[in-house]
Design a protein around this motif. Structure first.
Motif, PDB file in Angstrom:
ATOM      1  N   ILE A 114      34.611  48.697  37.336  1.00  0.00           N
ATOM      2  CA  ILE A 114      34.724  48.743  35.888  1.00  0.00           C
ATOM      3  C   ILE A 114      36.654  49.150  35.764  1.00  0.00           C
ATOM      4  N   PRO A 115      37.003  49.456  37.275  1.00  0.00           N
ATOM      5  CA  PRO A 115      38.497  49.836  37.272  1.00  0.00           C
ATOM      6  C   PRO A 115      38.983  48.744  37.135  1.00  0.00           C
ATOM      7  N   PHE A 116      38.515  47.673  37.818  1.00  0.00           N
ATOM      8  CA  PHE A 116      39.357  46.542  37.558  1.00  0.00           C
ATOM      9  C   PHE A 116      39.184  45.972  36.159  1.00  0.00           C
ATOM     10  N   THR A 117      37.991  46.013  35.517  1.00  0.00           N
ATOM     11  CA  THR A 117      37.518  44.864  34.380  1.00  0.00           C
ATOM     12  C   THR A 117      38.979  45.403  33.251  1.00  0.00           C
ATOM     13  N   ILE A 118      38.716  46.811  33.347  1.00  0.00           N
ATOM     14  CA  ILE A 118      39.873  47.973  32.468  1.00  0.00           C
ATOM     15  C   ILE A 118      41.316  47.517  32.809  1.00  0.00           C
ATOM     16  N   LEU A 119      41.689  47.530  33.685  1.00  0.00           N
ATOM     17  CA  LEU A 119      42.546  47.026  33.875  1.00  0.00           C
ATOM     18  C   LEU A 119      43.314  45.339  33.588  1.00  0.00           C
ATOM     19  N   PHE A 120      42.295  44.807  33.849  1.00  0.00           N
ATOM     20  CA  PHE A 120      42.268  43.541  33.390  1.00  0.00           C
ATOM     21  C   PHE A 120      42.699  43.666  31.728  1.00  0.00           C
ATOM     22  N   MET A 121      41.654  44.132  31.514  1.00  0.00           N
ATOM     23  CA  MET A 121      41.279  44.327  29.844  1.00  0.00           C
ATOM     24  C   MET A 121      42.605  45.485  29.195  1.00  0.00           C
ATOM     25  N   SER A 122      43.616  45.624  29.646  1.00  0.00           N
ATOM     26  CA  SER A 122      44.350  46.693  29.482  1.00  0.00           C
ATOM     27  C   SER A 122      46.075  45.724  29.836  1.00  0.00           C
ATOM     28  N   ILE A 123      45.815  44.222  31.226  1.00  0.00           N
ATOM     29  CA  ILE A 123      47.157  43.859  30.611  1.00  0.00           C
ATOM     30  C   ILE A 123      47.446  43.040  30.639  1.00  0.00           C
ATOM     31  N   SER A 124      45.567  42.171  30.322  1.00  0.00           N
ATOM     32  CA  SER A 124      46.075  40.394  30.035  1.00  0.00           C
ATOM     33  C   SER A 124      45.916  40.332  28.497  1.00  0.00           C
ATOM     34  N   ASN A 125      45.491  41.259  27.775  1.00  0.00           N
ATOM     35  CA  ASN A 125      46.139  40.587  26.067  1.00  0.00           C
ATOM     36  C   ASN A 125      45.106  39.716  26.434  1.00  0.00           C
ATOM     37  N   TRP A 126      43.842  39.726  26.710  1.00  0.00           N
ATOM     38  CA  TRP A 126      42.784  38.267  26.214  1.00  0.00           C
ATOM     39  C   TRP A 126      42.316  37.746  25.541  1.00  0.00           C
ATOM     40  N   LYS A 127      42.590  38.652  24.519  1.00  0.00           N
ATOM     41  CA  LYS A 127      42.001  38.323  22.772  1.00  0.00           C
ATOM     42  C   LYS A 127      42.867  36.877  22.497  1.00  0.00           C
ATOM     43  N   LEU A 128      44.570  37.295  22.298  1.00  0.00           N
ATOM     44  CA  LEU A 128      45.304  36.991  21.770  1.00  0.00           C
ATOM     45  C   LEU A 128      45.839  35.189  22.692  1.00  0.00           C
ATOM     46  N   ARG A 129      44.709  35.662  23.936  1.00  0.00           N
ATOM     47  CA  ARG A 129      45.070  33.775  24.428  1.00  0.00           C
ATOM     48  C   ARG A 129      44.709  32.588  24.702  1.00  0.00           C
ATOM     49  N   THR A 130      44.804  32.739  25.014  1.00  0.00           N
ATOM     50  CA  THR A 130      44.265  30.531  24.341  1.00  0.00           C
ATOM     51  C   THR A 130      44.507  30.040  26.120  1.00  0.00           C
ATOM     52  N   PRO A 131      42.953  29.335  26.686  1.00  0.00           N
ATOM     53  CA  PRO A 131      42.109  29.091  25.793  1.00  0.00           C
ATOM     54  C   PRO A 131      40.730  30.740  25.979  1.00  0.00           C
ATOM     55  N   LYS A 132      40.402  31.345  25.463  1.00  0.00           N
ATOM     56  CA  LYS A 132      39.855  32.398  25.415  1.00  0.00           C
ATOM     57  C   LYS A 132      38.861  32.840  26.596  1.00  0.00           C
ATOM     58  N   VAL A 133      38.502  31.560  26.709  1.00  0.00           N
ATOM     59  CA  VAL A 133      37.002  31.619  27.202  1.00  0.00           C
ATOM     60  C   VAL A 133      37.690  31.373  28.628  1.00  0.00           C
ATOM     61  N   MET A 134      38.810  31.543  29.344  1.00  0.00           N
ATOM     62  CA  MET A 134      38.650  30.723  30.626  1.00  0.00           C
ATOM     63  C   MET A 134      39.331  32.387  31.659  1.00  0.00           C
ATOM     64  N   PHE A 135      39.526  33.502  30.516  1.00  0.00           N
ATOM     65  CA  PHE A 135      39.476  35.032  31.247  1.00  0.00           C
ATOM     66  C   PHE A 135      38.093  34.687  31.610  1.00  0.00           C
ATOM     67  N   PRO A 136      37.643  35.716  30.941  1.00  0.00           N
ATOM     68  CA  PRO A 136      35.761  36.714  30.884  1.00  0.00           C
ATOM     69  C   PRO A 136      35.268  35.024  31.770  1.00  0.00           C
ATOM     70  N   SER A 137      35.357  34.626  32.365  1.00  0.00           N
ATOM     71  CA  SER A 137      34.578  33.140  33.028  1.00  0.00           C
ATOM     72  C   SER A 137      35.105  33.897  34.400  1.00  0.00           C
ATOM     73  N   LEU A 138      36.933  33.712  34.277  1.00  0.00           N
ATOM     74  CA  LEU A 138      37.173  34.453  35.349  1.00  0.00           C
ATOM     75  C   LEU A 138      36.632  35.577  36.198  1.00  0.00           C
ATOM     76  N   LEU A 139      36.730  37.291  35.058  1.00  0.00           N
ATOM     77  CA  LEU A 139      36.244  38.389  35.380  1.00  0.00           C
ATOM     78  C   LEU A 139      34.850  38.654  35.882  1.00  0.00           C
ATOM     79  N   ALA A 140      34.256  37.335  35.568  1.00  0.00           N
ATOM     80  CA  ALA A 140      32.698  36.891  36.080  1.00  0.00           C
ATOM     81  C   ALA A 140      32.980  37.219  37.234  1.00  0.00           C
ATOM     82  N   PHE A 141      33.876  35.607  37.404  1.00  0.00           N
ATOM     83  CA  PHE A 141      33.550  35.057  38.969  1.00  0.00           C
ATOM     84  C   PHE A 141      34.237  36.076  40.039  1.00  0.00           C
ATOM     85  N   VAL A 142      35.173  36.943  39.438  1.00  0.00           N
ATOM     86  CA  VAL A 142      35.323  37.975  40.313  1.00  0.00           C
ATOM     87  C   VAL A 142      34.515  39.029  40.525  1.00  0.00           C
TER      88      VAL A 142
END
Ligand code: ADP
Ligand code: MG
Length: 425
Positions: A114-142
């Motif tokens: 949970i702390p890692f996911t929240i940190l990831f969401m707050s610093i990565s700004n993933w929704k604004l980045r492309t390709p968007k699919v990469m970040f959630p997949s990376l998160l799932a892997f980690v």
């Protein structure tokens, strides 16, 4: 074989909520309150998560790997931190109640994931980045890797045996998590993209109609201006009697009011409006439609006849209803290149409001009628082929129906049927 069956079943169960959400929320004509959206996501993610826990993908006598991380991550990423917490809490409660407390999983979830996911969401700004699919997949892997490492440490600390199958399962679990998250995010992004494209098409179509109407509206406004100017010139002469002056002034005001109401309706149609559902009085709707379309008709020698029962009300978006009727009436006018009559009728039938738009133009064959509503289908030199698609969609979203009858060189009749609203005064 059992593992593959379980994996496929898990993928199916993880995909269904996305499609359900799409159908229930995104495709729904009436936007829900964001709170309901969140609630639905929480419910779907929790149910999926419980399913994933009770149907693990990789099982041996010593360890179990399931896909519960994916619904938790989806809740965090697509519905926010609160939803993610609630889904996690539901999971923990479910495990406690069912007598499998999973302390290792709880610790991993609360201290690391949970702390890692929240940190990831707050610093990565993933929704604004492309390709968007990469970040959630990376998160799932980690996340999968973290859970595996913690399980490994736990086994070592408790002197449990760790065989090669454990590592193979761990590696497979990481790959499966990454792959499934990638597939699911691709699906979500594609569905979102489709909705965005459709909205853009609606907007483009409206702009095309607006630009076509602009010339005729400008032309129509010139008439009242010329009339008003003439009267003002007459009024300027000294010999005009007081009573005539009054009549002329009233006429000038009437002409200017008419021009003003055409401009107002045109501008309010042009301006994007909030998509609020309201009770619409058909007679005022038709008045606005007439202001928009009659300049276009008179420029093309088309007469418009209107015949409406009083007291007809429907429930819908005013702006969209006007857009729909403008599209259909404009097509009717364009179907009569040598001029003619466009008849608009409105009446009540079996608890529904029926609107008929009848032209005596070129008509259509059965094949052409079947093509109506298909994007980019147009027989016109400068047609967009989007007008009918937009109109069909607007009516369908209001639980209405459009039927078309047409005869070549005789004319066409569009019949719109919508649920009637009873207004009690
Ligand atoms: P556009 O008007 O840009 O061609 P529409 O989606 O509004 O696109 O219409 C699609 C096609 O349907 C038109 O090109 C025309 O061939 C046909 N059509 C629509 N309404 C009528 C009508 N009232 N009479 C004859 N043909 C029509
Ligand atoms: Mg059209």
């Amino acid at each position: 074989m059992n593992a593959i069956d379980n994996l496929l079943l898990n993928i199916l169960i993880l995909t269904v909520p996305i499609l359900l959400y799409h159908i229930l929320i995104i495709e729904h004509p009436r936007p829900y309150h964001p709170r309901w959206n969140k609630l639905l996501i929480i419910l779907l993610c929790s149910l999926t998560e419980i399913f994933c826990v009770s149907h693990p993908v990789l099982i041996s006598t010593e360890y179990v790997f399931d896909l519960r991380i994916i619904p938790v991550l989806a809740a965090f990423l697509y519905s926010g931190i609160t939803s993610g917490f609630i889904v996690s809490a539901i999971m923990i409660t479910y495990r406690l109640i069912s007598g499998h407390p999973d302390f290792l999983w709880m610790a991993t979830l609360l201290i690391l994931l949970i702390p890692f996911t929240i940190l990831f969401m707050s610093i990565s700004n993933w929704k604004l980045r492309t390709p968007k699919v990469m970040f959630p997949s990376l998160l799932a892997f980690v996340s999968a890797l973290t859970y595996f490492c913690i399980q490994f440490t736990h086994h070592i600390l408790h002197n449990k045996s760790v065989d090669s199958l454990f590592f193979i399962y761990g590696l497979l679990s990481c790959i499966i998590h990454t792959f499934i998250m990638w597939v699911l995010t691709c699906l979500i992004e594609k569905l979102k993209e489709n909705v965005a494209i459709r909205r853009e098409l609606h907007r483009t179509e409206k702009l095309a109609v607006l630009s076509e109407l602009a010339a005729s509206v400008a032309h129509e406004i010139r008439n009242p201006m010329t009339v008003a100017r003439g009267f003002m010139q007459v009024l300027n002469q000294a010999q005009v009697s007081e009573s005539k002056k009054q009549i002329y002034t009233a006429m000038v005001i009437e002409e200017i009011d008419r021009a003003q109401s055409i401009i107002n309706d045109y501008l309010s149609f042009a301006k994007p409006q909030a998509e609020t559902l309201e009770s619409i009085d058909i007679s005022s709707l038709i008045q606005k439609l007439m202001n928009l379309i009659s300049p276009y008709a008179s420029l093309r020698d088309v007469q418009i006849k209107v015949q409406f029962e009083p007291g007809l009300w429907i429930h819908g978006h005013l702006e969209k209803m006007i857009q729909c009727l403008v599209n259909i009436t404009k097509n009717g006018i364009e179907a009569m290149p040598k001029g003619g009559t466009l008849q608009l009728r409105g009446y009540r039938q079996n608890g529904r409001v029926i609107l008929e738009i009848h032209d005596d133009g070129v008509g259509m064959t059965h094949e052409q009628i079947d093509q109506l509503g298909t994007p980019f289908y147009s027989t016109k030199h400068k047609g967009t082929g989007l007008g009918m698609m937009v109109s069909y969609r607007i009516i369908k979203n209001l639980s209405g129906e459009i039927s078309v009858t047409s005869q070549l060189n005789k004319g066409t009749c569009f019949k719109i049927s919508l649920p009637a609203v009873v207004i009690r005064s």
